[in-house]
Design a protein around this motif. Structure first.
Motif, PDB file in Angstrom:
ATOM      1  N   ALA A   1      -8.642  -6.719   8.791  1.00 58.01           N
ATOM      2  CA  ALA A   1      -7.267  -6.281   8.501  1.00 58.01           C
ATOM      3  C   ALA A   1      -7.048  -4.979   9.247  1.00 58.01           C
ATOM      4  CB  ALA A   1      -7.074  -6.069   7.004  1.00 58.01           C
TER       5      ALA A   1
ATOM      6  N   GLY B   1      -4.548  -1.284   9.817  1.00 60.82           N
ATOM      7  CA  GLY B   1      -3.594  -0.337   9.240  1.00 60.82           C
ATOM      8  C   GLY B   1      -4.233   0.639   8.279  1.00 60.82           C
TER       9      GLY B   1
ATOM     10  N   ASP C   1       0.271   5.872   9.608  1.00 63.66           N
ATOM     11  CA  ASP C   1       1.568   5.524   9.015  1.00 63.66           C
ATOM     12  C   ASP C   1       2.754   6.227   9.664  1.00 63.66           C
ATOM     13  OD1 ASP C   1       0.837   3.588   7.328  1.00 63.66           O
ATOM     14  OD2 ASP C   1       0.839   4.789   5.498  1.00 63.66           O
TER      15      ASP C   1
ATOM     16  N   LEU D   1      -0.966  -6.791  15.418  1.00 70.68           N
ATOM     17  CA  LEU D   1      -1.109  -8.141  14.876  1.00 70.68           C
ATOM     18  C   LEU D   1       0.051  -9.028  15.322  1.00 70.68           C
ATOM     19  CD1 LEU D   1      -2.675 -10.042  13.129  1.00 70.68           C
ATOM     20  CD2 LEU D   1      -1.611  -9.053  11.106  1.00 70.68           C
TER      21      LEU D   1
ATOM     22  N   ILE E   1      -5.860 -11.061  -4.831  1.00 65.53           N
ATOM     23  CA  ILE E   1      -5.495 -11.072  -3.417  1.00 65.53           C
ATOM     24  C   ILE E   1      -6.761 -11.166  -2.542  1.00 65.53           C
ATOM     25  CG2 ILE E   1      -5.528  -8.551  -3.171  1.00 65.53           C
ATOM     26  CD1 ILE E   1      -2.872  -8.795  -1.678  1.00 65.53           C
TER      27      ILE E   1
ATOM     28  N   HIS F   1      -4.851 -10.308   2.574  1.00 67.62           N
ATOM     29  CA  HIS F   1      -4.629  -8.921   2.132  1.00 67.62           C
ATOM     30  C   HIS F   1      -4.697  -7.954   3.301  1.00 67.62           C
ATOM     31  CE1 HIS F   1      -8.922  -8.226   2.571  1.00 67.62           C
ATOM     32  NE2 HIS F   1      -9.158  -9.317   1.850  1.00 67.62           N
TER      33      HIS F   1
ATOM     34  N   SER G   1      -5.748  -3.733   4.613  1.00 64.87           N
ATOM     35  CA  SER G   1      -7.000  -3.012   4.866  1.00 64.87           C
ATOM     36  C   SER G   1      -7.485  -2.209   3.665  1.00 64.87           C
ATOM     37  CB  SER G   1      -6.809  -2.087   6.068  1.00 64.87           C
ATOM     38  OG  SER G   1      -5.773  -1.168   5.773  1.00 64.87           O
TER      39      SER G   1
ATOM     40  N   ILE H   1     -10.005   1.541  -1.239  1.00 66.25           N
ATOM     41  CA  ILE H   1     -11.404   1.221  -1.574  1.00 66.25           C
ATOM     42  C   ILE H   1     -12.294   1.129  -0.314  1.00 66.25           C
ATOM     43  CG2 ILE H   1     -10.916   0.074  -3.783  1.00 66.25           C
ATOM     44  CD1 ILE H   1     -11.164  -2.628  -2.271  1.00 66.25           C
TER      45      ILE H   1
ATOM     46  N   ALA I   1     -15.091  -4.118  -1.884  1.00 59.88           N
ATOM     47  CA  ALA I   1     -14.045  -5.116  -1.585  1.00 59.88           C
ATOM     48  C   ALA I   1     -14.575  -6.528  -1.825  1.00 59.88           C
ATOM     49  CB  ALA I   1     -13.609  -4.976  -0.129  1.00 59.88           C
ATOM     50  N   ASN I   2     -13.652  -7.429  -2.106  1.00 56.19           N
ATOM     51  CA  ASN I   2     -14.011  -8.834  -2.254  1.00 56.19           C
ATOM     52  C   ASN I   2     -13.994  -9.488  -0.858  1.00 56.19           C
ATOM     53  OD1 ASN I   2     -14.227 -11.513  -2.876  1.00 56.19           O
ATOM     54  ND2 ASN I   2     -12.800 -11.438  -4.602  1.00 56.19           N
TER      55      ASN I   2
ATOM     56  N   ASP J   1     -12.963  -6.572  -8.339  1.00 52.54           N
ATOM     57  CA  ASP J   1     -11.569  -6.998  -8.531  1.00 52.54           C
ATOM     58  C   ASP J   1     -11.437  -8.226  -9.420  1.00 52.54           C
ATOM     59  OD1 ASP J   1     -12.926  -8.240  -6.316  1.00 52.54           O
ATOM     60  OD2 ASP J   1     -11.062  -9.254  -5.812  1.00 52.54           O
TER      61      ASP J   1
HETATM   62  P1  NAD Z   1      -3.608  -4.190   0.645  1.00 49.54           P
HETATM   63  O1  NAD Z   1      -3.614  -5.661   0.599  1.00 49.54           O
HETATM   64  O2  NAD Z   1      -4.455  -3.530   1.651  1.00 49.54           O
HETATM   65  O3  NAD Z   1      -4.014  -3.604  -0.800  1.00 49.54           O
HETATM   66  C1  NAD Z   1      -3.248  -3.877  -1.980  1.00 49.54           C
HETATM   67  C2  NAD Z   1      -4.184  -3.700  -3.197  1.00 49.54           C
HETATM   68  O4  NAD Z   1      -5.090  -4.805  -3.234  1.00 49.54           O
HETATM   69  C3  NAD Z   1      -5.024  -2.440  -3.142  1.00 49.54           C
HETATM   70  O5  NAD Z   1      -5.171  -1.928  -4.453  1.00 49.54           O
HETATM   71  C4  NAD Z   1      -6.366  -2.915  -2.621  1.00 49.54           C
HETATM   72  O6  NAD Z   1      -7.474  -2.139  -3.038  1.00 49.54           O
HETATM   73  C5  NAD Z   1      -6.432  -4.333  -3.189  1.00 49.54           C
HETATM   74  N1  NAD Z   1      -7.199  -5.227  -2.306  1.00 49.54           N
HETATM   75  C6  NAD Z   1      -6.815  -5.704  -1.111  1.00 49.54           C
HETATM   76  N2  NAD Z   1      -7.774  -6.459  -0.580  1.00 49.54           N
HETATM   77  C7  NAD Z   1      -8.789  -6.461  -1.454  1.00 49.54           C
HETATM   78  C8  NAD Z   1     -10.080  -7.071  -1.460  1.00 49.54           C
HETATM   79  N3  NAD Z   1     -10.538  -7.829  -0.462  1.00 49.54           N
HETATM   80  N4  NAD Z   1     -10.886  -6.833  -2.532  1.00 49.54           N
HETATM   81  C9  NAD Z   1     -10.470  -6.086  -3.554  1.00 49.54           C
HETATM   82  N5  NAD Z   1      -9.247  -5.496  -3.611  1.00 49.54           N
HETATM   83  C10 NAD Z   1      -8.423  -5.673  -2.562  1.00 49.54           C
HETATM   84  O7  NAD Z   1      -2.069  -3.767   0.832  1.00 49.54           O
HETATM   85  P2  NAD Z   1      -1.436  -2.312   1.089  1.00 49.54           P
HETATM   86  O8  NAD Z   1      -2.160  -1.292   0.281  1.00 49.54           O
HETATM   87  O9  NAD Z   1       0.027  -2.512   0.909  1.00 49.54           O
HETATM   88  O10 NAD Z   1      -1.694  -2.043   2.618  1.00 49.54           O
HETATM   89  C11 NAD Z   1      -2.766  -1.232   3.127  1.00 49.54           C
HETATM   90  C12 NAD Z   1      -2.703  -1.253   4.646  1.00 49.54           C
HETATM   91  O11 NAD Z   1      -2.961  -2.580   5.120  1.00 49.54           O
HETATM   92  C13 NAD Z   1      -1.334  -0.868   5.209  1.00 49.54           C
HETATM   93  O12 NAD Z   1      -1.535  -0.060   6.333  1.00 49.54           O
HETATM   94  C14 NAD Z   1      -0.709  -2.193   5.567  1.00 49.54           C
HETATM   95  O13 NAD Z   1       0.242  -2.056   6.585  1.00 49.54           O
HETATM   96  C15 NAD Z   1      -1.923  -2.963   6.034  1.00 49.54           C
HETATM   97  N6  NAD Z   1      -1.789  -4.422   5.965  1.00 49.54           N
HETATM   98  C16 NAD Z   1      -2.424  -5.109   6.953  1.00 49.54           C
HETATM   99  C17 NAD Z   1      -2.383  -6.496   6.922  1.00 49.54           C
HETATM  100  C18 NAD Z   1      -3.119  -7.248   8.008  1.00 49.54           C
HETATM  101  O14 NAD Z   1      -3.900  -6.658   8.720  1.00 49.54           O
HETATM  102  N7  NAD Z   1      -2.912  -8.538   8.129  1.00 49.54           N
HETATM  103  C19 NAD Z   1      -1.722  -7.172   5.900  1.00 49.54           C
HETATM  104  C20 NAD Z   1      -1.106  -6.429   4.888  1.00 49.54           C
HETATM  105  C21 NAD Z   1      -1.166  -5.041   4.921  1.00 49.54           C
END
Ligand code: NAD
Length: 360
Positions: free
Chosen positions: A73, A75, A80, A92, A260, A280, A282, A286, A292-293, A334
């Motif tokens: 993932a 970002g 930002d 992406l 997620i 999900h 990045s 965490i 992470a999962n 998670d």
């Molecule tokens: P996120 O999906 O990264 O996280 C949202 C929540 O879910 C957080 O609390 C996180 O700890 C939890 N989470 C996510 N993946 C997890 C996993 N594998 N195991 C356990 N917990 C998990 O979304 P966000 O916080 O809105 O975005 C963070 C960054 O990621 C931003 O910079 C965003 O732009 C970017 N982003 C990238 C992609 C991609 O690369 N495809 C997709 C979505 C968001």
């Protein structure tokens, strides 16, 4: 077989979850006698830090030379405040476009072992969720003419939805092909009571359906679909969606399954080359904690094995290993609850890889 896999680790938890997935791919390779050659091109924040741009040309070239692309993932807060065209996420979007990937395929499966994690009422969760969202990825309102202008009440902004018949036809064919390998039902989502693009969408999907007589087609308005997903998600097999509706509904479907961290996705185009990633982001909150999962990324690798490399038995073996490890009670934080065994990201990867090797 020998296959060349471009691995983009990305930012935040990206390197941790991708390393767990590579461990599992190595186990698949050992058990089934394949050789996977990995390369590690960069994208997103990591690429901005070392080259100044989110998607270096070398990354695009390396992905094009590969049989498949596996992504963690991209970002994080560090990037930002950069201008829009320099943001990690731009990498992406640029990569999907450079590789001609126009279909996003996102399965949402509620594991028997994790039914308690679903936010749905137990009586609804009991019926199960096993659906796939097929989302159009390179057209619609995210790509139509847009801008700011001044109107009689001051500044205005506009975005425009445009769809062509060939764009609708090719995504509809992917949805029907996916349905042929599943329960043979496609629900096409639109807003045909309001939008002209939706009326073209509906007419075109109906025409494509004529080539798939075994598949049952239904049309559903997007607002009703959002409700039905909560009321009875077990009714759905394949949800075919325009870009924005698919973006929203696929997140809704994802959350119904509990975490997620469990859901993969693939972006596909006309050829075999696909991009495989967890749904999900990045998870900067965490990152670096090994909590992470990794299962979504390991499932993305499993999708890659069958969709891009044609290794269907290997996909089944990897999915079975994940199921077995969940049944043995292992959980990352998670999805951890009373009576289960909490493990780290890397440990979860090791357990699944070992299960692939040891399973008969
Ligand atoms: P996120 O999906 O990264 O996280 C949202 C929540 O879910 C957080 O609390 C996180 O700890 C939890 N989470 C996510 N993946 C997890 C996993 N594998 N195991 C356990 N917990 C998990 O979304 P966000 O916080 O809105 O975005 C963070 C960054 O990621 C931003 O910079 C965003 O732009 C970017 N982003 C990238 C992609 C991609 O690369 N495809 C997709 C979505 C968001």
């Amino acid at each position: 077989m020998e296959a060349k896999i471009a691995v983009i680790r990305g930012d935040g938890i990206g390197p941790e979850i991708v390393d767990a997935a590579i461990g599992c791919l190595d186990a698949v390779a050992r058990r089934f006698g394949h050789t996977f050659h990995y390369s590690f091109p960069i994208m997103g924040g990591a690429a901005i830090d070392s080259t100044g741009v989110p998607l270096p040309q070398e990354t695009i070239d390396e992905c094009k030379r590969s049989d498949a692309v596996l992504l963690g993932a991209v970002g994080g807060p560090k990037w930002d405040n950069l201008a829009g065209h320099l943001r990690p996420e731009k990498g992406l979007l640029g990569l999907r476009s450079a590789l001609g990937l126009y279909a996003n395929v996102r399965p949402a499966l509620l594991y028997e072992q994790l039914k308690g994690d679903s936010p749905l009422k137990p009586a609804i969760a009991k019926k199960g969720i096993n659906l796939v969202v097929v989302r159009e990825l390179t057209g619609g309102i995210y790509f139509g003419p847009r801008g700011f202008r001044s109107g009689k009440n001051g500044q205005e902004a506009f975005d425009t939805e445009v769809y062509t018949i060939p764009e609708i036809e090719r995504i509809a064919k992917i949805a029907f092909d996916v349905a042929m390998g599943r329960r043979k039902k496609v629900t096409s989502v639109d807003k045909a009571n309001v939008l002209e693009t939706s009326r073209l969408w509906r007419a075109t999907v109906t025409r494509v359906a004529e080539s798939y007589p075994e598949v049952k087609l239904e049309h559903m308005l997007v607002d009703n679909c959002a409700m039905q997903l909560i009321k009875d998600p077990s009714q759905f097999d394949v949800l075919l969606c325009p870009n924005m509706f698919g973006d929203i509904l696929s997140d809704e479907a994802a959350m119904l399954t509990g975490s997620i961290g469990l859901l993969p996705s693939s972006s596909l185009g006309a050829g075999k080359l696909g991009l495989y990633e967890p749904i999900h982001g990045s998870a900067p909150d965490i990152a670096g904690t090994d909590t992470a999962n990794p299962i979504a990324t390991i499932l993305a690798a499993a999708m890659m094995l069958s969709s891009s490399l044609g290794l269907v038995t290997e996909t089944a073996a990897l999915e079975k290993a994940i199921n077995t490890i969940l049944s043995k009670g292992y959980r990352t934080p998670d999805i951890c609850s009373m009576g289960t065994k909490k493990v780290s990201c890397s440990k979860m990867g090791e357990l699944i890889a070992l299960e692939v090797l040891n399973a008969k």
